[in-house]
Design an enzyme around this catalytic site. Structure first.
Site, mmCIF file in Angstrom:
data_model
loop_
_atom_site.group_PDB
_atom_site.id
_atom_site.type_symbol
_atom_site.label_atom_id
_atom_site.label_comp_id
_atom_site.label_asym_id
_atom_site.label_seq_id
_atom_site.Cartn_x
_atom_site.Cartn_y
_atom_site.Cartn_z
ATOM 1 N N HIS A 72 0.843 -1.207 0.000
ATOM 2 C CA HIS A 72 0.000 0.000 0.000
ATOM 3 C C HIS A 72 0.871 1.248 0.000
ATOM 4 C CE1 HIS A 72 -4.246 -1.463 1.293
ATOM 5 N NE2 HIS A 72 -3.710 -2.229 0.378
ATOM 6 N N TYR A 201 -9.119 6.004 7.224
ATOM 7 C CA TYR A 201 -9.227 6.438 8.618
ATOM 8 C C TYR A 201 -10.228 7.588 8.650
ATOM 9 C CZ TYR A 201 -5.010 3.759 9.851
ATOM 10 O OH TYR A 201 -4.101 2.754 10.081
ATOM 11 N N PRO A 293 -4.131 1.043 18.774
ATOM 12 C CA PRO A 293 -3.884 0.506 17.429
ATOM 13 C C PRO A 293 -4.003 1.504 16.275
ATOM 14 C CG PRO A 293 -5.994 -0.293 18.286
ATOM 15 C CD PRO A 293 -5.333 0.448 19.397
ATOM 16 N N LYS A 297 1.195 0.322 15.022
ATOM 17 C CA LYS A 297 2.611 0.256 15.413
ATOM 18 C C LYS A 297 3.000 -0.935 16.275
ATOM 19 C CE LYS A 297 4.533 3.764 13.545
ATOM 20 N NZ LYS A 297 4.084 3.200 12.272
ATOM 21 N N TYR A 385 3.925 6.832 9.846
ATOM 22 C CA TYR A 385 3.141 5.641 9.492
ATOM 23 C C TYR A 385 4.021 4.563 8.866
ATOM 24 C CZ TYR A 385 -1.143 3.078 8.434
ATOM 25 O OH TYR A 385 -2.135 2.136 8.407
HETATM 26 P P1 RFL Z 1 1.730 -11.102 21.683
HETATM 27 O O1 RFL Z 1 1.301 -11.192 20.280
HETATM 28 O O2 RFL Z 1 0.707 -10.726 22.714
HETATM 29 O O3 RFL Z 1 2.371 -12.503 22.052
HETATM 30 C C1 RFL Z 1 2.670 -12.866 23.388
HETATM 31 C C2 RFL Z 1 2.659 -14.377 23.446
HETATM 32 O O4 RFL Z 1 3.067 -14.804 24.748
HETATM 33 C C3 RFL Z 1 2.212 -15.839 25.182
HETATM 34 N N1 RFL Z 1 2.274 -15.871 26.670
HETATM 35 C C4 RFL Z 1 2.964 -16.803 27.358
HETATM 36 N N2 RFL Z 1 3.700 -17.866 26.953
HETATM 37 C C5 RFL Z 1 4.265 -18.628 27.903
HETATM 38 N N3 RFL Z 1 4.117 -18.397 29.235
HETATM 39 C C6 RFL Z 1 3.394 -17.338 29.686
HETATM 40 N N4 RFL Z 1 3.259 -17.115 30.978
HETATM 41 C C7 RFL Z 1 2.773 -16.498 28.719
HETATM 42 N N5 RFL Z 1 2.005 -15.379 28.787
HETATM 43 C C8 RFL Z 1 1.721 -15.015 27.544
HETATM 44 C C9 RFL Z 1 0.859 -15.467 24.616
HETATM 45 O O5 RFL Z 1 -0.013 -16.567 24.523
HETATM 46 C C10 RFL Z 1 1.267 -14.933 23.234
HETATM 47 O O6 RFL Z 1 1.296 -15.958 22.277
HETATM 48 O O7 RFL Z 1 2.942 -10.098 21.865
HETATM 49 P P2 RFL Z 1 4.153 -9.676 20.868
HETATM 50 O O8 RFL Z 1 4.819 -10.869 20.281
HETATM 51 O O9 RFL Z 1 4.933 -8.661 21.614
HETATM 52 O O10 RFL Z 1 3.401 -8.961 19.635
HETATM 53 C C11 RFL Z 1 2.737 -7.748 19.803
HETATM 54 C C12 RFL Z 1 1.579 -7.656 18.823
HETATM 55 O O11 RFL Z 1 0.785 -8.824 18.925
HETATM 56 C C13 RFL Z 1 0.719 -6.412 19.046
HETATM 57 O O12 RFL Z 1 1.502 -5.308 19.391
HETATM 58 C C14 RFL Z 1 -0.109 -6.040 17.790
HETATM 59 O O13 RFL Z 1 -1.065 -7.026 17.515
HETATM 60 C C15 RFL Z 1 -0.790 -4.690 17.973
HETATM 61 N N6 RFL Z 1 -1.684 -4.343 16.854
HETATM 62 C C16 RFL Z 1 -1.179 -3.846 15.676
HETATM 63 N N7 RFL Z 1 0.149 -3.714 15.493
HETATM 64 C C17 RFL Z 1 0.644 -3.298 14.296
HETATM 65 O O14 RFL Z 1 1.854 -3.171 14.170
HETATM 66 N N8 RFL Z 1 -0.160 -2.996 13.215
HETATM 67 C C18 RFL Z 1 -1.498 -3.102 13.314
HETATM 68 O O15 RFL Z 1 -2.203 -2.884 12.307
HETATM 69 C C19 RFL Z 1 -2.063 -3.507 14.585
HETATM 70 N N9 RFL Z 1 -3.393 -3.626 14.716
HETATM 71 C C20 RFL Z 1 -3.060 -4.528 16.982
HETATM 72 C C21 RFL Z 1 -3.900 -4.148 15.889
HETATM 73 C C22 RFL Z 1 -3.625 -5.073 18.121
HETATM 74 C C23 RFL Z 1 -4.985 -5.243 18.193
HETATM 75 N N10 RFL Z 1 -5.477 -5.847 19.354
HETATM 76 C C24 RFL Z 1 -6.381 -6.921 19.363
HETATM 77 C C25 RFL Z 1 -4.817 -5.563 20.635
HETATM 78 C C26 RFL Z 1 -5.270 -4.291 15.953
HETATM 79 C C27 RFL Z 1 -5.822 -4.822 17.103
HETATM 80 C C28 RFL Z 1 -7.321 -4.928 17.133
HETATM 81 C C1 PHB Z 2 -5.877 -3.935 10.805
HETATM 82 O O1 PHB Z 2 -5.949 -4.207 9.602
HETATM 83 O O2 PHB Z 2 -6.200 -4.755 11.684
HETATM 84 C C2 PHB Z 2 -5.422 -2.596 11.241
HETATM 85 C C3 PHB Z 2 -4.955 -1.708 10.283
HETATM 86 C C4 PHB Z 2 -4.551 -0.435 10.677
HETATM 87 C C5 PHB Z 2 -4.602 -0.067 12.008
HETATM 88 C C6 PHB Z 2 -5.048 -0.972 12.963
HETATM 89 C C7 PHB Z 2 -5.468 -2.250 12.579
HETATM 90 O O3 PHB Z 2 -4.230 1.184 12.364
#
Ligand code: RFL
Ligand code: PHB
Length: 391
Positions: A72, A201, A293, A297, A385
């Site tokens: 994108h 957005y 989110p 990032k 971004y």
């Molecule tokens: P995670 O993915 O939470 O993974 C942590 C892992 O540790 C496990 N765990 C354990 N394992 C062993 N023993 C324990 N005691 C444990 N406790 C926990 C868990 O089961 C899990 O598997 O952390 P990590 O690896 O630091 O990754 C971070 C990302 O997942 C997170 O920052 C992103 O998903 C945030 N986020 C977004 N980030 C982006 O860069 N671009 C995006 O577009 C974006 N959109 C989002 C998002 C997060 C969202 N939610 C649901 C919070 C959109 C949403 C809706």
């Molecule tokens: C997504 O596709 O889940 C998504 C994209 C952009 C954002 C957050 C989540 O800023």
């Protein structure tokens, strides 16, 4: 059980770290509390920064991403029934982002790890990290009904916001910074082609909305809802109607509807834990910091942390100098705070707080108008971004 680097958590941070270390000839063991299918299905991030894409490719984990991911070159801002496109390559000297879901990144990294890498144990729950300030830190964990100990040279806590690793740093040595927001995101997955070819957005008096996608046939959409909302409170019809209101433009753009296959609510939080290192325990990703989110990032920051750690450990091996490892927390936190700032700016520019005054509304519109009319303001957004460089 003994290893060089004990990794707690198999989210994007833990899985990528294991891959980077394997490529550098350093052994590791990954402990993950959930099962494989849970980790592979958890709907989360969708946007990879240019730097993240480059790292995945260099780690030999970019093949499917390059085939199926969608490059994108911009996003659309929508406000006051108007649309404005921010053109990333034109503003940043060629940078872009990739739409490729976190679920897919995790599937690719898990498959590689199981095929080529060291042990990755699912349903292995870390109970505690011990001896962080000694030369032989340990992870106590439970696997197949038995308690065991993983002896390590280093432990990296990649166990997310609710993990146990952070608790091993004495409270007296830490500082935390936190902000919660009085709203959340209701996210849906729908079997319908995205109604626009780039992310949208939208700032609206009724609240923020985001149009994203998972593939040419699956849409991912979000609505700002009050904090504490239960996803089941919203019928499919109400969700589509509300999205339609918030995305509406004066030029008659239409939102295509389709069957909703998943619904969930995500709370919004900003959080930083300092320092990110204590002795031989290092924190990476959501274990150390959370961003709302809106800036896309979170996953990208997790990638930045583990790249910094892996490079520092390789530097120590090659030169005998622990200088980079010692600077880990400082190096990461600089980038983390930039992402916190960017995510906060995007969030407050686009969401409507429950107590927003007409003055607040006026300021939001002025900020958006500034981006639409000033190349300098648009460049600031585009640089943020597409991502800050990795050190
Ligand atoms: P995670 O993915 O939470 O993974 C942590 C892992 O540790 C496990 N765990 C354990 N394992 C062993 N023993 C324990 N005691 C444990 N406790 C926990 C868990 O089961 C899990 O598997 O952390 P990590 O690896 O630091 O990754 C971070 C990302 O997942 C997170 O920052 C992103 O998903 C945030 N986020 C977004 N980030 C982006 O860069 N671009 C995006 O577009 C974006 N959109 C989002 C998002 C997060 C969202 N939610 C649901 C919070 C959109 C949403 C809706
Ligand atoms: C997504 O596709 O889940 C998504 C994209 C952009 C954002 C957050 C989540 O800023």
């Amino acid at each position: 059980m003994r290893t060089t680097v004990g990794i707690v958590g198999a989210g994007p941070a833990g899985l990528l770290l294991a891959r980077l270390l394997h490529r550098a000839g350093i052994d590791s063991v990954v402990l993950e509390s959930r099962d494989r299918s849970y980790v592979e299905q958890r709907q989360r991030a969708g946007i990879l920064e240019q730097g993240t894409v480059d790292v995945l490719r260099a780690a030999g984990a970019g093949e499917r991403m390059d085939r199926e991911g969608l490059r994108h070159d911009g996003i659309e801002l929508r406000y006051d029934r108007r649309r404005h496109r921010v053109d990333f390559p034109a503003l940043t000297g060629g940078r872009s982002v990739m739409v490729y879901a976190q679920t897919e990144v995790c599937k690719d990294l898990i498959a590689l790890q199981l095929k080529e890498g060291g042990p990755l144990l699912f349903e292995a729950e870390a109970l505690a990290v011990e001896g962080a300030d000694t030369d032989s830190p340990r992870v106590r964990f439970r696997h197949e009904g038995r308690e065991s100990v993983l002896e390590c040279d280093y432990v990296v806590g990649c166990d997310g916001f609710w993990g146990v690793a952070r608790k091993a740093i004495p409270a007296g040595l830490t500082r935390t910074f936190e902000r919660t927001y009085p709203f959340a995101w209701l996210g849906i997955l729908a079997d319908v082609p995205p109604s626009h070819d780039e992310l949208v957005y939208a700032r609206h008096d009724r609240g923020f909305a985001l149009l994203s996608m998972r593939s040419p046939s699956v849409s991912r959409l979000y609505l700002q809802v009050p904090e504490g909302t239960d996803a089941e409170q919203w019928s499919d019809e109400e969700i589509w109607q509300e999205l339609q209101y918030r995305f509406e433009t004066a030029d008659g753009w239409r939102l295509e509807r389709g069957p909703i296959t998943q619904k969930s609510v995500t709370p919004m939080r900003s959080y930083v834990h300092e320092p990110m290192r204590h002795g031989r325990l290092f924190l990476a990703g959501d274990a150390a910091h959370i961003v709302p989110p809106t800036g896309a990032k979170g996953l990208n920051l997790a990638v930045g942390d583990v790249v910094t750690f892996a490079r520092a450990l390789v530097h120590l091996r090659e030169t005998g100098s622990a200088e980079r490892l010692d600077a880990y927390s400082q190096t990461c936190l600089r980038r983390v705070w930039q992402a916190e700032r960017f995510s906060y700016d995007m969030t407050t520019m686009l969401h409507r707080a429950p107590d927003a005054t007409p003055f607040d509304d006026g300021l939001q519109l002025a900020r958006l108008d500034r981006i639409a009319s000033s190349r300098a303001a648009a460049t600031d957004l585009a640089e943020g971004y597409t991502g800050f460089p990795l050190d």
